[in-house]
Design an enzyme around this catalytic site. Structure first.
Site, PDB file in Angstrom:
ATOM      1  N   THR A 197       9.547  -5.059 -48.189  1.00 37.82           N
ATOM      2  CA  THR A 197       8.600  -5.773 -47.331  1.00 37.82           C
ATOM      3  C   THR A 197       9.168  -7.165 -47.085  1.00 37.82           C
ATOM      4  OG1 THR A 197       7.318  -6.579 -49.235  1.00 37.82           O
ATOM      5  CG2 THR A 197       6.611  -4.497 -48.239  1.00 37.82           C
ATOM      6  N   HIS A 198       8.972  -7.701 -45.887  1.00 41.43           N
ATOM      7  CA  HIS A 198       9.556  -9.000 -45.505  1.00 41.43           C
ATOM      8  C   HIS A 198      11.088  -8.972 -45.600  1.00 41.43           C
ATOM      9  CE1 HIS A 198       5.501 -10.860 -45.831  1.00 41.43           C
ATOM     10  NE2 HIS A 198       5.372 -10.027 -46.856  1.00 41.43           N
ATOM     11  N   SER A 244       0.819  -1.212   0.000  1.00 39.36           N
ATOM     12  CA  SER A 244       0.000   0.000   0.000  1.00 39.36           C
ATOM     13  C   SER A 244       0.850   1.257   0.000  1.00 39.36           C
ATOM     14  CB  SER A 244      -0.904   0.018   1.235  1.00 39.36           C
ATOM     15  OG  SER A 244      -0.104   0.027   2.418  1.00 39.36           O
ATOM     16  N   GLY A 245       2.154   1.100   0.233  1.00 36.37           N
ATOM     17  CA  GLY A 245       3.036   2.259   0.332  1.00 36.37           C
ATOM     18  C   GLY A 245       2.924   2.989   1.656  1.00 36.37           C
ATOM     19  N   THR A 246       2.430   2.304   2.691  1.00 32.31           N
ATOM     20  CA  THR A 246       2.221   2.950   3.990  1.00 32.31           C
ATOM     21  C   THR A 246       3.509   3.548   4.542  1.00 32.31           C
ATOM     22  OG1 THR A 246       0.376   1.481   4.530  1.00 32.31           O
ATOM     23  CG2 THR A 246       1.481   2.551   6.377  1.00 32.31           C
ATOM     24  N   ASN A 266       0.693  11.999  12.115  1.00 33.29           N
ATOM     25  CA  ASN A 266      -0.600  11.373  11.826  1.00 33.29           C
ATOM     26  C   ASN A 266      -1.759  12.338  12.006  1.00 33.29           C
ATOM     27  OD1 ASN A 266       1.293   9.133  13.050  1.00 33.29           O
ATOM     28  ND2 ASN A 266      -0.159   8.055  11.722  1.00 33.29           N
ATOM     29  N   SER A 325      34.409  -0.089 -31.825  1.00 35.15           N
ATOM     30  CA  SER A 325      35.015  -1.375 -31.507  1.00 35.15           C
ATOM     31  C   SER A 325      36.344  -1.182 -30.803  1.00 35.15           C
ATOM     32  CB  SER A 325      35.224  -2.194 -32.785  1.00 35.15           C
ATOM     33  OG  SER A 325      35.940  -3.378 -32.519  1.00 35.15           O
ATOM     34  N   SER A 382      -5.537   8.423   4.443  1.00 34.82           N
ATOM     35  CA  SER A 382      -4.997   7.093   4.724  1.00 34.82           C
ATOM     36  C   SER A 382      -3.900   6.835   3.701  1.00 34.82           C
ATOM     37  CB  SER A 382      -6.097   6.032   4.584  1.00 34.82           C
ATOM     38  OG  SER A 382      -5.556   4.730   4.457  1.00 34.82           O
ATOM     39  N   SER A 383      -2.992   5.950   4.020  1.00 34.10           N
ATOM     40  CA  SER A 383      -2.010   5.548   3.002  1.00 34.10           C
ATOM     41  C   SER A 383      -2.713   4.981   1.781  1.00 34.10           C
ATOM     42  CB  SER A 383      -1.047   4.501   3.573  1.00 34.10           C
ATOM     43  OG  SER A 383      -0.333   5.016   4.666  1.00 34.10           O
TER      44      SER A 383
END
Length: 466
Positions: free
Chosen positions: A188-189, A99-101, A132, A319, A140-141
């Site tokens: 193409t391809h 929750s990341g509290t 708090n 290189s 809230s968190s």
């Protein structure tokens, strides 16, 4: 002798914290119990947290819940964090509670202690500002963390990715206009196809990035919805009935973005579809950039034994053993970024699916990967534009050689001699090592003058009326 540590307390007891650190006991506990990896919470997220804490203090004061003097102290401390101060006081890892509290409390504690310091109080006293009771009031968190996620995501898209992507798009468009008169063979391809102009080819790149920019705008409305005011489970317990709406308006005022209160807080806490959608957009942009980077390095391959149609800027030796070798390093960096973004999206998609009941507890890893993708793409686009696209040049003689010798120019003969005869011309020319013109004449299918009139590469780049 000055004490090197002070005592901080929380509901579980007391802990020693370094005297010069602004965090408190809950942050210290997180450092003790979550020493996992080296990934810390992104500064963008911390700044977003400070914005929402400032907005909450203003709103709580306006609603008569927080005294003006306390609100002012919180606002002042939050402003310092918004300005980039005290970032080294946010040390917590990504790998913590889902929750990341701990990070919410890290922000609460730093703001509280900084506010205490501003008014000359004692760090850790929680007087006159409690982390708090005052900084986290009406919150809230569970609703602050997703709110910070959205603030950080919107700010990052608007200030970093969109400008960087737009600049790359504009530089590619300049090249498209510059190359409009250069006819080349299409592929193409990975095989020869009919002609187009190099400008048309580059216009495709421009359109891909235009689509990416449009898709970003599609994902923004969901990110502009904020969870703040849902508190613990989405009901808004312990907040004023007007808090959610007013705090979203305050955040919009502070940031300049049109944030609103999420219409359903239960979904805002338990699901992260908006971030998952936005990550999908980043993946789509990465897919476009991967294609563009690959095309440019293929067309720039060589210099003597590759396609060599483009001359890529030589930025550094390529290189440690082959003298004079230069590699398409900007393309390689870009393609690595693209695969990383795709991997990040896979993580985000799975994490976003893991909500249980009233909360998704994969929030830190979701925003970590999203902001990682956002920053990588932003930086890669800027580097790719500056160090490759701007300096691109065309090897026109090579382009012309490929065009003149391509067997696929035979396609222009289809309306005149039919598909089967045209295929026979191409196969004959290839088998005998002669030109299309010579093969067609030898087969008696047309005259030299007819071939010259019908096979004109510059006239094969758009529909032509019969």
């Amino acid at each position: 002798m000055v004490n090197s540590h002070r005592l901080e307390t929380d509901s579980m007891g007391s802990l020693e914290v370094q005297a010069d650190r602004l965090w408190g006991a809950q942050t210290q506990r997180s450092l003790m119990f979550f020493d996992i990896g080296s990934d810390v919470m992104p500064p963008d997220l911390i700044r977003a947290f400070a914005i929402l804490k400032k907005a909450a203090a203003i709103t709580n004061q306006d609603l008569g819940k927080l005294p003006a003097d306390k609100a002012e102290l919180i606002i002042t401390a939050a402003d310092e964090i918004i300005a980039g101060q005290w970032l080294d006081h946010f040390p917590l890892r990504i790998w913590q509670t889902g929750s990341g509290t701990q990070t919410n409390m890290n922000v609460n504690e730093v703001i509280a202690n900084r506010a205490i310091a501003i008014c000359g109080g004692e760090l850790g006293s929680k007087n006159p500002i409690h982390p708090n009771d005052h900084v986290n009031m009406s919150q809230s968190s569970n609703d602050t963390f997703p709110t910070a996620m959205h603030i950080a995501a919107v700010a990052g898209l608007q200030t970093k990715l969109i400008p960087s992507l737009q600049a790359l798009r504009d530089s590619l468009n300049e090249k498209a206009e510059c190359f409009a008169g250069i006819t080349k063979i299409g592929r193409t391809h990975l095989m020869d196809a009919v002609p187009l102009t190099l400008g048309q080819e580059f216009s495709g790149y421009v359109a891909q990035l235009d689509q990416g920019l449009t898709q970003i705008n599609y994902c923004l409305p969901g990110l502009l919805e904020l969870a703040l005011g849902g508190t613990a489970v989405g009901t808004g317990l312990n907040s004023h009935p007007q808090f959610a709406k007013k705090v979203a308006e305050e955040i919009a005022q502070l940031t300049g973005y049109t944030f609103i209160s999420a219409p359903n807080k239960f979904a805002a806490l338990a699901g992260h579809e908006a971030i998952a959608f936005a990550s999908g957009v980043l993946k789509s942009i990465a897919a476009s950039l991967m294609k563009i980077a690959n095309d440019l390095r293929w067309m720039g391959s060589g210099p003597r034994c590759g396609l060599g149609e483009l001359a890529l800027p030589a930025n550094e030796p390529g290189s440690s053993i082959m003298p004079g070798k230069v590699n398409p390093t900007q393309c390689e960096a870009m393609t690595m970024v693209c695969v990383q973004v795709m991997g990040n999206d896979a993580t985000i998609g799975f994490a976003a699916s893991q909500g249980n009941f009233e909360l998704n507890v994969f929030k830190p890893v979701i925003i970590h990967n999203f902001l990682h993708s956002l920053h990588l793409l932003s930086d890669a686009c800027a580097s790719f534009r500056q160090h490759l696209v701007v300096g691109l040049q065309v090897n026109e003689s090579k382009v012309k050689d490929f065009l003149d010798t391509s067997l696929m120019l035979v396609t222009a003969l289809n309306p005149h001699i039919g598909y089967d005869n045209a295929a026979l011309v191409a196969k004959t020319a290839f088998a005998q090592g002669i030109t299309l013109k010579q093969a067609a004449v030898d087969l008696g299918l047309l005259t030299p003058a007819q071939f010259d009139a019908w096979v004109v590469p510059e006239q094969m780049i758009a529909p032509i009326a019969d």
